[in-house]
Design an enzyme around this catalytic site. Structure first.
Site, PDB file in Angstrom:
ATOM      1  N   HIS A  11     -29.731  18.565 -33.245  1.00 52.64           N
ATOM      2  CA  HIS A  11     -29.380  19.419 -32.110  1.00 52.64           C
ATOM      3  C   HIS A  11     -28.330  18.781 -31.187  1.00 52.64           C
ATOM      4  CE1 HIS A  11     -30.829  22.377 -28.816  1.00 52.64           C
ATOM      5  NE2 HIS A  11     -29.721  21.771 -28.404  1.00 52.64           N
TER       6      HIS A  11
ATOM      7  N   HIS B 213     -27.078  17.404 -21.014  1.00 53.68           N
ATOM      8  CA  HIS B 213     -27.370  17.687 -22.417  1.00 53.68           C
ATOM      9  C   HIS B 213     -26.123  18.276 -23.064  1.00 53.68           C
ATOM     10  CE1 HIS B 213     -29.006  19.292 -26.062  1.00 53.68           C
ATOM     11  NE2 HIS B 213     -28.801  20.537 -25.677  1.00 53.68           N
TER      12      HIS B 213
ATOM     13  N   HIS C  91     -23.786  18.694 -27.221  1.00 49.05           N
ATOM     14  CA  HIS C  91     -23.848  18.724 -28.686  1.00 49.05           C
ATOM     15  C   HIS C  91     -22.665  17.951 -29.279  1.00 49.05           C
ATOM     16  CE1 HIS C  91     -25.954  22.964 -28.223  1.00 49.05           C
ATOM     17  NE2 HIS C  91     -26.710  21.976 -27.754  1.00 49.05           N
TER      18      HIS C  91
ATOM     19  N   GLU D 156     -33.136  25.127 -21.012  1.00 51.34           N
ATOM     20  CA  GLU D 156     -33.686  23.759 -21.141  1.00 51.34           C
ATOM     21  C   GLU D 156     -34.162  23.215 -19.784  1.00 51.34           C
ATOM     22  OE1 GLU D 156     -34.230  23.018 -24.009  1.00 51.34           O
ATOM     23  OE2 GLU D 156     -32.602  23.631 -25.347  1.00 51.34           O
TER      24      GLU D 156
ATOM     25  N   GLU E 136     -19.514  -2.592 -27.333  1.00 50.69           N
ATOM     26  CA  GLU E 136     -19.838  -1.988 -26.029  1.00 50.69           C
ATOM     27  C   GLU E 136     -21.287  -1.509 -25.969  1.00 50.69           C
ATOM     28  OE1 GLU E 136     -17.696  -1.831 -23.304  1.00 50.69           O
ATOM     29  OE2 GLU E 136     -16.775  -3.194 -24.744  1.00 50.69           O
TER      30      GLU E 136
HETATM   31  P1  13P Z   1     -28.507  27.318 -22.399  1.00 55.37           P
HETATM   32  O1  13P Z   1     -27.332  28.256 -22.550  1.00 55.37           O
HETATM   33  O2  13P Z   1     -29.785  28.032 -22.088  1.00 55.37           O
HETATM   34  O3  13P Z   1     -28.200  26.230 -21.386  1.00 55.37           O
HETATM   35  O4  13P Z   1     -28.757  26.608 -23.803  1.00 55.37           O
HETATM   36  C1  13P Z   1     -27.753  25.858 -24.415  1.00 55.37           C
HETATM   37  C2  13P Z   1     -28.308  24.755 -25.229  1.00 55.37           C
HETATM   38  O5  13P Z   1     -27.609  23.782 -25.474  1.00 55.37           O
HETATM   39  C3  13P Z   1     -29.702  24.844 -25.711  1.00 55.37           C
HETATM   40  O6  13P Z   1     -30.160  23.588 -26.091  1.00 55.37           O
HETATM   41 ZN    ZN Z   2     -28.532  22.254 -26.810  1.00 49.13          ZN
END
Ligand code: 13P
Ligand code: ZN
Length: 270
Positions: free
Chosen positions: A210, A139, A141, A116, A169
């Protein structure tokens, strides 16, 4: 030269990623972080004239020429960063023409930065234009955030409204709202451009189906934004279909006035 394993940015990156893993946000290699470092602070730990190897950036990053970043490696697990930072992290400097990065430390097993990377670098460019103190793109999840995004409209005003209405908040922590992208192919320049476009208005961007991007001037700030969204998404999901009391518009507006915040427009209906 000081010991890089004791550098605050390496120690803090290990602690933050371990914490994120423990939250259950970063399964397997899920998630990635890039942290812009000051040349003077890196020079205390590394000889900046020594380039280990070069790695193509995959897009033109000329606006970041000469900038140095600590970046998680692609395919690497957040749970392993603290015990082996030199394999799972890298420190790279963007070349003068922006087409490659110079590896100054890390990716010891021959690895490279996150897939990314375009979304991270383009987001840095967008946020730095708005806030020169900006440093971190994170980033991850987070479970409840993704669940909420699955049952909620991808209209960013609706998504932001649901969050603002579920936890007092929220409007205080992110008056600029959450930008939302539709389901897209990740790891591409295209998603990087779309993310950076949203970053012109928001410090948080949701990738439908995602995960989420949070930004800030340090790791705590980026983490805190995501943590607030995730906590609220958990409340939203626990009460979905049962909520009786949602935060009224006058309370949300009152909070923004009290804290002198500029709210994202068009979120509240009246
Ligand atoms: P990477 O292992 O390349 O960082 O990817 C993980 C991910 O969250 C892809 O969106
Ligand atoms: Zn990801």
């Amino acid at each position: 030269m000081k010991d890089i394993f004791q550098a605050p940015f390496i120690v803090e990156m290990g602690e933050t990623t371990a914490n994120m893993y423990r939250q259950g946000w970063d399964e397997r290699n899920g998630g990635n972080i890039s942290y812009m470092l000051e040349e003077e602070e890196v020079a205390q730990y590394l000889d900046l004239t020594r380039v280990i190897r070069t790695i193509p950036t995959g897009f033109n990053a000329i606006k970041l020429a000469g900038k140095i970043f600590l970046v998680t490696g692609t395919g690497k697990y957040f749970k392993n960063i603290q015990k082996d930072p030199e394999t799972n992290l890298g420190i790279v400097r963007i070349s003068a023409d922006g087409t490659y990065a110079e590896l100054l430390w890390g990716y010891k097993d021959g690895g490279k930065f996150t897939s990314e990377f375009p979304a991270h670098m383009m987001s840095h460019i967008a946020r730095l234009e708005i806030d020169p103190t900006h440093r971190v793109v994170m980033h991850t999840h987070p479970t409840y955030t993704i669940a909420m995004n699955t049952v909620c409209s991808t209209d960013e005003r609706v998504f932001t409204r649901k969050l603002w209405q579920s936890n007092t908040e929220c409007v205080v922590v992110f008056p600029d709202g959450v930008g939302v992208l539709p389901s897209m192919i990740c790891g591409t320049e295209e998603i990087g451009i779309a993310t950076a476009e949203k970053m012109k208005e928001h410090r948080i961007v949701m990738w439908t189906n995602h995960g989420i991007y949070g930004t800030g001037k340090n790791l705590d700030e980026a983490f805190g934004l995501i943590e607030t969204v995730e906590k609220t998404a958990q409340i939203y999901m626990l009460t979905l279909g049962h909520a009786v009391n949602i935060i009224p518009n006058e309370v949300i507006r009152g909070l923004a006035t009290m804290w002198d915040l500029k709210m994202m427009e068009g979120v509240l209906e009246d």
